[in-house]
Motif scaffolding. Structure first.
Motif, PDB file in Angstrom:
ATOM      1  N   GLU A  26       0.837  -1.211   0.000  1.00  0.00           N
ATOM      2  CA  GLU A  26       0.000   0.000   0.000  1.00  0.00           C
ATOM      3  C   GLU A  26       0.867   1.254   0.000  1.00  0.00           C
ATOM      4  O   GLU A  26       0.572   2.216  -0.724  1.00  0.00           O
ATOM      5  N   LEU A  46       2.305   1.692  -3.438  1.00  0.00           N
ATOM      6  CA  LEU A  46       1.280   2.195  -4.352  1.00  0.00           C
ATOM      7  C   LEU A  46       1.048   3.692  -4.138  1.00  0.00           C
ATOM      8  O   LEU A  46       0.939   4.450  -5.106  1.00  0.00           O
ATOM      9  N   GLU A  47       1.014   4.119  -2.904  1.00  0.00           N
ATOM     10  CA  GLU A  47       0.848   5.549  -2.611  1.00  0.00           C
ATOM     11  C   GLU A  47       2.009   6.361  -3.176  1.00  0.00           C
ATOM     12  O   GLU A  47       1.806   7.441  -3.743  1.00  0.00           O
ATOM     13  N   VAL A  50       3.917   5.555  -5.723  1.00  0.00           N
ATOM     14  CA  VAL A  50       3.795   5.561  -7.186  1.00  0.00           C
ATOM     15  C   VAL A  50       2.744   6.581  -7.608  1.00  0.00           C
ATOM     16  O   VAL A  50       2.946   7.330  -8.566  1.00  0.00           O
ATOM     17  N   GLU A  51       1.616   6.622  -6.905  1.00  0.00           N
ATOM     18  CA  GLU A  51       0.567   7.599  -7.228  1.00  0.00           C
ATOM     19  C   GLU A  51       1.071   9.027  -7.068  1.00  0.00           C
ATOM     20  O   GLU A  51       0.778   9.891  -7.898  1.00  0.00           O
ATOM     21  N   GLU A  52       1.839   9.284  -6.004  1.00  0.00           N
ATOM     22  CA  GLU A  52       2.393  10.629  -5.781  1.00  0.00           C
ATOM     23  C   GLU A  52       3.364  11.009  -6.901  1.00  0.00           C
ATOM     24  O   GLU A  52       3.328  12.130  -7.408  1.00  0.00           O
ATOM     25  N   PHE A  87       3.407   9.786  -9.919  1.00  0.00           N
ATOM     26  CA  PHE A  87       2.629   9.941 -11.146  1.00  0.00           C
ATOM     27  C   PHE A  87       1.954  11.306 -11.175  1.00  0.00           C
ATOM     28  O   PHE A  87       1.947  11.983 -12.210  1.00  0.00           O
ATOM     29  N   GLN A  88       1.395  11.734 -10.054  1.00  0.00           N
ATOM     30  CA  GLN A  88       0.743  13.046  -9.988  1.00  0.00           C
ATOM     31  C   GLN A  88       1.760  14.161 -10.233  1.00  0.00           C
ATOM     32  O   GLN A  88       1.480  15.118 -10.960  1.00  0.00           O
ATOM     33  N   THR A  93       2.593  14.184 -13.903  1.00  0.00           N
ATOM     34  CA  THR A  93       1.477  14.754 -14.661  1.00  0.00           C
ATOM     35  C   THR A  93       1.483  16.273 -14.568  1.00  0.00           C
ATOM     36  O   THR A  93       1.312  16.967 -15.575  1.00  0.00           O
TER      37      THR A  93
END
Length: 71
Positions: free
Chosen positions: A19, A22-23, A25-27, A29-30, A33
């Motif tokens: 988890e 994943l967090e 990776v999301e950060e 990615f954001q 972006t």
């Protein structure tokens, strides 16, 4: 005997690590972006500046542009 899946030693630890990963990776990615959006806006601005400069040079040379700028 229980029909559920057998508990894996350190299962909670592995789930928490997954988890967290994943967090992260999301950060990332954001952030990527956001960076890409800013660079695209900057590139759009540069293209508009280039178009204005080309139009000005064509006007100085007495050439009429066949490309009209959208309103």
């Amino acid at each position: 005997m229980d029909a559920r899946t057998p508990e894996v030693p350190c299962g909670d630890l592995l789930q928490n690590a997954a988890e967290n990963l994943l967090e992260e990776v999301e950060e990332h990615f954001q952030a990527l972006t956001t960076t890409l959006n800013l660079r695209m806006e900057e590139m759009g601005s540069r293209i508009e500046d280039l178009q204005r400069n080309v139009d000005a040079l064509m006007a100085q040379a007495g050439i009429q542009s066949s490309i009209t700028e959208p309103s």
